[in-house]
Design an enzyme around this catalytic site. Structure first.
Site, PDB file in Angstrom:
ATOM      1  N   GLU A 116       0.836  -1.198   0.000  1.00 34.99           N
ATOM      2  CA  GLU A 116       0.000   0.000   0.000  1.00 34.99           C
ATOM      3  C   GLU A 116       0.867   1.243   0.000  1.00 34.99           C
ATOM      4  OE1 GLU A 116      -2.812  -0.291   3.184  1.00 34.99           O
ATOM      5  OE2 GLU A 116      -3.718  -2.113   2.420  1.00 34.99           O
ATOM      6  N   HIS A 244      -8.725   9.836   3.426  1.00 39.31           N
ATOM      7  CA  HIS A 244      -8.420   8.759   2.488  1.00 39.31           C
ATOM      8  C   HIS A 244      -8.584   9.300   1.077  1.00 39.31           C
ATOM      9  CE1 HIS A 244      -8.248   4.915   0.503  1.00 39.31           C
ATOM     10  NE2 HIS A 244      -7.900   4.357   1.647  1.00 39.31           N
ATOM     11  N   ARG A 291      -0.612   8.801   2.104  1.00 39.45           N
ATOM     12  CA  ARG A 291      -1.997   9.257   1.963  1.00 39.45           C
ATOM     13  C   ARG A 291      -2.142  10.777   1.988  1.00 39.45           C
ATOM     14  NH1 ARG A 291      -5.352   4.961   5.753  1.00 39.45           N
ATOM     15  NH2 ARG A 291      -5.263   3.219   4.291  1.00 39.45           N
ATOM     16  N   HIS A 352     -11.050  10.041   7.110  1.00 41.72           N
ATOM     17  CA  HIS A 352     -10.841   8.606   7.315  1.00 41.72           C
ATOM     18  C   HIS A 352     -10.285   8.259   8.691  1.00 41.72           C
ATOM     19  CE1 HIS A 352     -10.255   4.482   6.080  1.00 41.72           C
ATOM     20  NE2 HIS A 352      -8.947   4.535   6.303  1.00 41.72           N
ATOM     21  N   ARG A 387      -0.567   8.810   9.324  1.00 40.95           N
ATOM     22  CA  ARG A 387      -0.489   7.366   9.546  1.00 40.95           C
ATOM     23  C   ARG A 387      -0.097   6.626   8.275  1.00 40.95           C
ATOM     24  NH1 ARG A 387      -4.243   3.133   8.802  1.00 40.95           N
ATOM     25  NH2 ARG A 387      -5.857   4.606   8.192  1.00 40.95           N
TER      26      ARG A 387
END
Length: 529
Positions: A116, A244, A291, A352, A387
């Site tokens: 990811e 997100h 992100r 998110h 994060r």
């Protein structure tokens, strides 16, 4: 009056794993889990991507995972915490497996590790595209087998009980306060119950419902932050909201359906409204940038073009493999007439995850005695300003274990609190108009989305502060004189959470990670477009 040795607020991965370990170790102890909806309704349930851990040690190392986490956190991570969590990951995940959690494997029988955004290696364990739901299923099955766990759905924690409620002594914020349990509203009887406990765990999840567009379920109303703030617990870094990058653009659907980050890790490409690639202009990692960068990039593209959304292109991917890996996403798109073999998926950023929260040490202890916090409600130092994908479930597991270890040492030394007063609701009225709550809830979301979103400014934050002050005063009058309900209490916590995010945003003087203020020195000039 209800007495329980351990009071757990929340039924996600943090609360359930903690309760299971406590119940196993202390067979004669009582463990009570409070959750305000169905027993499985939590942010954990909706986690699609997976849980990160170093498993393939022939190509991956703890050092690489640490480096990726520190880079994503943009200088604000606690490196000691990062190392502690990452090195403990394989052991904690094995516990999940022992409890019955399934993770996908490849043809050779090894874990099928995904990749990811922000990760340098394939290290994300997953179960299709509903990993959180699988974890929740396994944990709940174990909880139901434990004889000393009392699970109470449709119960809502109104306030933590401290010296303030017990009238033992006057306290000031940051002074040593103790937690004696919580006042809890039974949604079915509409009565407030007093739960007295030796130890209380905040595992209440996130606060995405303060924004109009969010991937969070409707239960994510910042309840833990509200409870902790009113109890005078230390809170920090809540200005770092992770949006997100790729929520499905489907006006009218709420909450927004998440298109997992793992889809980009699988090879999907972002396209602008004219169906042209754009990520290469912003970051060399392109779709696999962290992100914060991808979300801010998409936000910039939308503002520049005036388009309602961008696209995620999966048409070049192996459909059979995609469908096997992402069955929920494939089915959802098909239900809307989107055939991912030939159609692009319209996506927009959505609120998110909140990276900050209630301050805890390495043992998950808050600044309030006998109050612990785990999961998204907490600020551990792992995430810093942003994060890293799939580190959240891992953090929850490690810190619930650390909390378990700490209370195990202290259990025999802590007495059950005494002389705790029951809830007093004298003088309240029952003719509250529900329209007042629904209107104010919508206004909180509008304020936060317009003024305290992906990109902020000093003027926007000032406007948010002024409007939230009015909402706070209106809600306080309503709360003080009305019969309690879960919607009214949720509104109270939403306003508190929105206020905290706004105030911490005003105090942040440098752009960092998930925080971006137009009036501060720009950290990434490429985001000018």
């Amino acid at each position: 009056m209800y007495k329980t040795d351990f009071l757990v607020l929340g039924s996600g991965i943090s609360g359930l794993s903690f309760a299971l370990k406590i119940a196993e170790k202390f067979k004669n102890a009582t463990v009570t889990i409070i959750t305000k909806n169905e027993i499985d309704e939590s942010n954990t349930k909706y986690a699609q991507g997976g849980i990160a851990s170093v498993y393939n040690k022939t190509v991956d190392t703890f050092e690489q995972h640490v480096a990726d986490t520190l880079k994503a956190g943009d200088g604000l991570c606690d490196e000691q915490v990062v190392r502690m969590v990452i090195e403990d990951a394989p052991t904690r995940i094995q516990e999940l497996i022992d409890w019955g959690t399934r993770f996908d494997k490849n043809k050779s029988g090894d874990f099928d590790l995904g990749k990811e955004g922000g990760h340098s290696q394939n290290r994300v364990l997953h179960y299709k595209d509903f990993t959180g739901g699988e974890i929740e299923r396994a944990l709940i099955a174990q909880v139901k087998e434990a004889e000393n766990i009392n699970f109470l759905p449709y119960h809502y924690a109104i306030d933590l009980i401290t010296e303030h409620q017990a009238k033992k002594k006057k306290t000031k914020r940051k002074s040593k306060i103790s937690c004696f349990g919580a006042y809890v509203l039974d949604a079915h009887s509409n009565k407030v119950k007093t739960f007295v406990s030796k130890f209380t765990l905040l595992a209440t999840g996130g606060s995405g419902q303060v924004y109009t567009t969010t991937t969070n379920p409707e239960v994510a109303t910042g309840d833990g932050l509200g409870l902790a703030y009113r109890a005078k617990a230390e809170i920090s870094e809540v200005e770092f909201i992770q949006f997100h990058p790729t929520a499905l653009y489907n006006p009218g659907e709420y909450p927004a359906f998440l298109i997992s980050e793992a889809v980009r890790g699988f090879g999907a490409k972002l396209k602008d409204y004219n169906k042209q690639n754009f990520m290469h202009r912003y970051d060399e990692r392109e779709e696999l940038a962290s992100r914060d960068i991808v979300a801010r990039t998409i936000d910039n593209e939308l503002k520049r073009s005036g388009a309602p959304h961008v696209y995620l292109d999966c048409t070049h991917l192996d459909f059979q493999k995609f469908q096997a890996h992402f069955p929920t996403i494939t089915e959802k798109c098909a239900s809307l007439g989107i055939d991912i073999r030939k159609d692009f998926i319209p996506v927009v950023p959505a609120s998110h995850y909140i990276c900050g929260g209630v301050n805890v040490n390495k043992n998950a202890k808050t600044s309030i005695k006998n109050l612990y916090a785990c999961g998204e409600v907490s600020r551990t130092g792992l995430h810093g300003a942003n994060r890293l994908a799939s580190n959240s479930l891992l953090e929850a597991l490690v810190y619930s274990h650390r909390a378990f270890l700490n209370v195990s040492k202290r259990f025999s030394k802590v007495a059950m609190p005494k002389n705790i007063p029951v809830w007093n609701d004298n003088g309240v009225v029952k003719n509250m108009e529900q329209v007042l709550i629904t209107h104010d809830r919508a206004e909180v979301k509008t304020i936060m989305s317009n003024y305290v979103g992906i990109v902020r400014s000093n003027e926007r934050l000032l406007r948010a502060e002024r409007r939230l002050q009015v909402l706070y005063e209106d809600n306080k009058r309503l709360y003080d004189h009305s019969e309690l309900s879960i919607p009214l209490c949720e509104l109270r916590n939403l306003i508190t959470t929105a206020y905290l995010i706004t105030q911490f945003s005003k105090n942040r003087k440098t752009n960092c990670g998930g925080f971006y203020n137009l009036d501060l020195e720009e950290k990434n000039n490429s985001l000018n477009g």
